[in-house]
Design an enzyme around this catalytic site. Structure first.
Site, mmCIF file in Angstrom:
data_model
loop_
_atom_site.group_PDB
_atom_site.id
_atom_site.type_symbol
_atom_site.label_atom_id
_atom_site.label_comp_id
_atom_site.label_asym_id
_atom_site.label_seq_id
_atom_site.Cartn_x
_atom_site.Cartn_y
_atom_site.Cartn_z
ATOM 1 N N HIS A 299 0.989 -1.052 -0.018
ATOM 2 C CA HIS A 299 -0.084 0.044 -0.051
ATOM 3 C C HIS A 299 0.859 1.268 -0.070
ATOM 4 C CE1 HIS A 299 -3.192 3.254 1.167
ATOM 5 N NE2 HIS A 299 -4.024 1.872 0.625
ATOM 6 N N ARG A 347 -3.445 1.371 -3.979
ATOM 7 C CA ARG A 347 -3.063 0.298 -4.166
ATOM 8 C C ARG A 347 -3.578 -0.368 -5.633
ATOM 9 N NH1 ARG A 347 -6.278 -3.432 0.194
ATOM 10 N NH2 ARG A 347 -7.631 -1.482 1.035
ATOM 11 N N LYS A 350 -7.213 -0.099 -7.047
ATOM 12 C CA LYS A 350 -8.508 0.516 -6.343
ATOM 13 C C LYS A 350 -8.297 1.996 -6.871
ATOM 14 C CE LYS A 350 -10.111 -0.646 -2.611
ATOM 15 N NZ LYS A 350 -10.223 -0.726 -1.273
ATOM 16 N N ASP A 353 -7.444 8.932 -5.001
ATOM 17 C CA ASP A 353 -7.589 9.392 -3.849
ATOM 18 C C ASP A 353 -6.585 10.493 -3.410
ATOM 19 O OD1 ASP A 353 -7.683 10.219 -0.993
ATOM 20 O OD2 ASP A 353 -8.401 7.897 -0.311
ATOM 21 N N CYS A 355 -5.541 12.016 -0.881
ATOM 22 C CA CYS A 355 -4.571 11.884 0.184
ATOM 23 C C CYS A 355 -3.229 10.883 -0.239
ATOM 24 C CB CYS A 355 -4.870 11.238 1.512
ATOM 25 S SG CYS A 355 -5.466 9.499 1.262
ATOM 26 N N TYR A 356 -3.305 10.345 -1.321
ATOM 27 C CA TYR A 356 -2.076 9.620 -1.852
ATOM 28 C C TYR A 356 -1.137 10.605 -2.615
ATOM 29 C CZ TYR A 356 -4.683 5.637 -0.184
ATOM 30 O OH TYR A 356 -5.657 4.958 0.572
ATOM 31 N N ASP A 408 -10.913 13.608 -1.063
ATOM 32 C CA ASP A 408 -10.458 12.474 -1.732
ATOM 33 C C ASP A 408 -10.723 12.585 -3.145
ATOM 34 O OD1 ASP A 408 -10.920 9.984 -2.816
ATOM 35 O OD2 ASP A 408 -11.627 9.220 -0.883
ATOM 36 N N ASP A 415 -12.069 17.021 4.403
ATOM 37 C CA ASP A 415 -11.714 16.803 5.736
ATOM 38 C C ASP A 415 -10.267 17.362 5.831
ATOM 39 O OD1 ASP A 415 -10.036 14.612 5.072
ATOM 40 O OD2 ASP A 415 -11.928 13.611 4.864
ATOM 41 N N HIS A 418 -7.519 14.758 4.357
ATOM 42 C CA HIS A 418 -7.271 15.080 2.913
ATOM 43 C C HIS A 418 -6.949 16.456 2.514
ATOM 44 C CE1 HIS A 418 -9.623 11.374 2.777
ATOM 45 N NE2 HIS A 418 -8.923 11.069 1.808
HETATM 46 C C1 FPP Z 1 -6.456 1.430 3.162
HETATM 47 O O1 FPP Z 1 -7.434 2.259 3.286
HETATM 48 C C2 FPP Z 1 -5.218 2.229 3.889
HETATM 49 C C3 FPP Z 1 -4.220 1.627 4.397
HETATM 50 C C4 FPP Z 1 -3.863 0.053 4.506
HETATM 51 C C5 FPP Z 1 -3.083 2.337 5.115
HETATM 52 C C6 FPP Z 1 -3.632 3.556 5.700
HETATM 53 C C7 FPP Z 1 -2.480 4.209 6.296
HETATM 54 C C8 FPP Z 1 -2.021 5.540 6.209
HETATM 55 C C9 FPP Z 1 -2.981 6.586 5.343
HETATM 56 C C10 FPP Z 1 -1.092 6.302 6.766
HETATM 57 C C11 FPP Z 1 -0.056 5.683 7.602
HETATM 58 C C12 FPP Z 1 1.145 6.495 8.124
HETATM 59 C C13 FPP Z 1 1.096 7.227 9.419
HETATM 60 C C14 FPP Z 1 2.450 7.848 9.597
HETATM 61 C C15 FPP Z 1 0.273 6.987 10.476
HETATM 62 P P1 FPP Z 1 -8.696 2.032 2.264
HETATM 63 O O2 FPP Z 1 -9.055 0.577 1.870
HETATM 64 O O3 FPP Z 1 -10.039 2.601 2.882
HETATM 65 O O4 FPP Z 1 -8.221 2.776 0.945
HETATM 66 P P2 FPP Z 1 -7.789 2.435 -0.599
HETATM 67 O O5 FPP Z 1 -8.950 1.829 -1.257
HETATM 68 O O6 FPP Z 1 -7.387 3.538 -1.140
HETATM 69 O O7 FPP Z 1 -6.481 1.286 -0.181
HETATM 70 ZN ZN ZN Z 2 -7.746 9.234 1.259
HETATM 71 K K K Z 3 -8.938 5.408 0.130
#
Ligand code: FPP
Ligand code: ZN
Ligand code: K
Length: 504
Positions: A299, A347, A350, A353, A355-356, A408, A415, A418
């Protein structure tokens, strides 16, 4: 992307393939009406998903197996929940990306929306509380709100020292006598809460309220025999813990030696860095990306944690190739930029978003310093598309209307999280960050990890801004590539506890 031949006609020979390739190369790619559709929509932004007439003609003249639809560039023939969600996101984004729908936002001279500075500042102010009752569900994330707001405002160029007294009063009850910060009053200390609090305090110049000796002792209780860190005593061991702990240790200049009572000493570890690089290396998955822990799915958020943690341990060109298959990670990261949206997904398979824009977008400075050091002009090493990320953020992720804030994707609400990480991502895309291999260590820094202090930042040139279709006024402040703080704040932290032991 491999060209997968879809019809199973055994008659097709390599000769035919080569002939088709030659034909494609002969086709006009820049004829006069190539952008006629685009001109008519008045935005001046080339259309990423909808082909122009010339592109359509070119497409139709291709053999079916080379056409975009066959190659699944735009649609997946197999309809699944995943493909339907993707189709919907693309449909939501296209009108915004192309300027068909400007949401009433003021546009720059290239037809892209300006950065809504004032509205985002106001939105971040609103995220300081007080909050309505449902926010109780994220009570344990209070330190994150302190960090997201302080960092977001700083990236927008606001002076956050105005919050100094208020923030210090608010976090005081979160610090536990046994070291570290919990998410709220009376909660156990946690790596995430401690990281967010330390960073937020750093932005307002409030780090001296931290009991550094207690923090050091508490961190000693979460260091594991295998080299990694748990998020809290008895909690999960993952790569966030490794990055958060090493960030705290470095910014607060805590001793690298484990405290005498640290359980990991029983396994013959003597320092916080023992076996850490190896443990981070074990998080790299078969995909090339980084999982939260060994054997987990890769991820993007964890890729940043891994690269930043290694960039604390040593210079990125030393530590990253030492512990990771850097080319495999580079290749995995490069596949995370989605089209046509232009932002990053976290990943495989998916959705894009915002935040990435930071979690993946922030990886480029670190990994490129390791495997694709920039040319002397610093601009030729990119294997990602800055313009596309900037456009996604400005067109799709700014909340229109009075409220402001960043989101996002268009179907979601803004929020603080984001907003902060969209702005950090914008900063990665709009600015240049270089690791200075020649940077000297200072007197009194013996035994301290100083690699993360060797980054320099530089503004983009006018030509680059033109190419990215933005104006100077929409460029945000520098963010430190490892600590995700203003550069000046990191410099201040470096000096703050220089030569100051933990017993003073
Ligand atoms: C999947 O969420 C998200 C994760 C597996 C990891 C999230 C971690 C962070 C954003 C930050 C970690 C760092 C620190 C310093 C604490 P989802 O399945 O909702 O999102 P997706 O579909 O985009 O993968
Ligand atoms: Zn996000
Ligand atoms: K997400």
């Amino acid at each position: 992307m491999p060209l997968v031949k879809r019809d199973d006609d055994p008659e097709d020979t390599l000769d035919e393939l080569l002939q088709d390739k030659a034909r494609i190369e002969e086709l006009p790619s820049n004829d006069d009406d190539a952008y006629e559709d685009v001109e008519s929509d008045n935005s001046g932004i080339p259309f990423p998903g909808r082909p122009s007439k010339a592109e359509r003609r070119r497409e139709e003249s291709l053999p079916p197996w080379l056409q975009a639809a066959t190659l699944n560039l735009f649609h997946d023939e197999l309809q699944t929940t995943t493909s339907e969600a993707q189709t919907k996101v693309t449909a939501d984004c296209l009108p915004l990306l192309t300027g068909r729908d400007t949401q009433g936002l003021p546009l720059n001279s290239h037809g892209l929306p300006h950065l809504r500075r004032e509205q985002h500042v106001n939105f971040l102010h609103s995220q300081l509380g007080p909050f309505p009752a449902p926010y109780v569900a994220i009570d344990a994330s209070r330190p994150w709100f302190f960090y997201w707001t302080m960092a977001g405002l700083s990236i927008l160029g606001e002076d956050v020292r105005q919050f100094r007294d208020r923030l210090m009063e608010t976090v005081r009850p979160l610090q536990n006598k046994t070291g570290g910060f919990g998410g709220g009053h009376g909660q156990y200390s946690h790596c995430a809460g401690s990281y967010a609090t330390v960073l937020a305090l750093a932005t307002i110049g409030g780090l001296d309220m931290i009991d550094r000796k207690a923090m050091w002792e508490w961190l000693g209780t979460v260091k594991q025999a295998d080299g990694g860190f748990r998020m809290a005593v008895g909690a999960e061991e993952d790569i966030r813990g490794a990055y958060c702990a090493m960030t705290i240790i470095t910014l607060l200049n805590l001793p690298l030696d484990l405290p005498p009572d640290a359980p990991a000493r029983k396994a013959d570890l003597t320092t916080f860095t023992d076996r850490l690089g190896e443990w981070v290396g074990r998080c790299q998955s078969y995909e090339g990306g980084i999982g939260g822990a060994p054997t987990n799915e890769a991820h993007g958020a964890y890729a940043f944690c891994a690269l930043a943690c290694l960039s604390i341990l040593d210079a990125p060109h030393v530590s990253i190739p030492k512990y990771l298959d850097a080319p495999a990670l580079l290749s995995w990261l490069a596949a995370r930029q989605t089209q046509p949206e232009g932002g990053f997904q976290g990943r495989q398979e998916k959705l894009v978003d915002a935040c990435y824009a930071h979690w993946v977008g922030g990886c480029w400075d670190l990994i490129q310093a390791a495997v694709a050091p920039a040319a002397s002009n610093g601009m030729n090493a990119d294997v990602w598309n800055r313009a596309a990320l900037i456009r996604y953020l400005l067109t799709c992720c700014q909340q229109p209307g009075k409220k402001g804030g960043m989101r996002d994707k268009p179907s979601t609400r803004p929020d603080a999280y984001h907003t902060c990480y969209s702005l950090a991502g914008l900063s990665h895309a709009q600015n240049h960050y270089q690791y200075d291999k020649a940077a000297p260590t200072r007197d009194g820094e013996k035994g301290r990890l100083t690699a993360a202090f060797n980054w320099t930042a530089e503004k983009a040139t006018e030509t680059e801004l033109q190419g990215w279709r933005i104006e100077r006024e929409d460029v945000v402040e520098f963010v430190h590539p490892v600590f995700v703080l203003p550069m000046g704040v990191v410099e201040e932290c470096r000096g703050l506890f220089e030569g100051v032991g933990i017993l003073e």
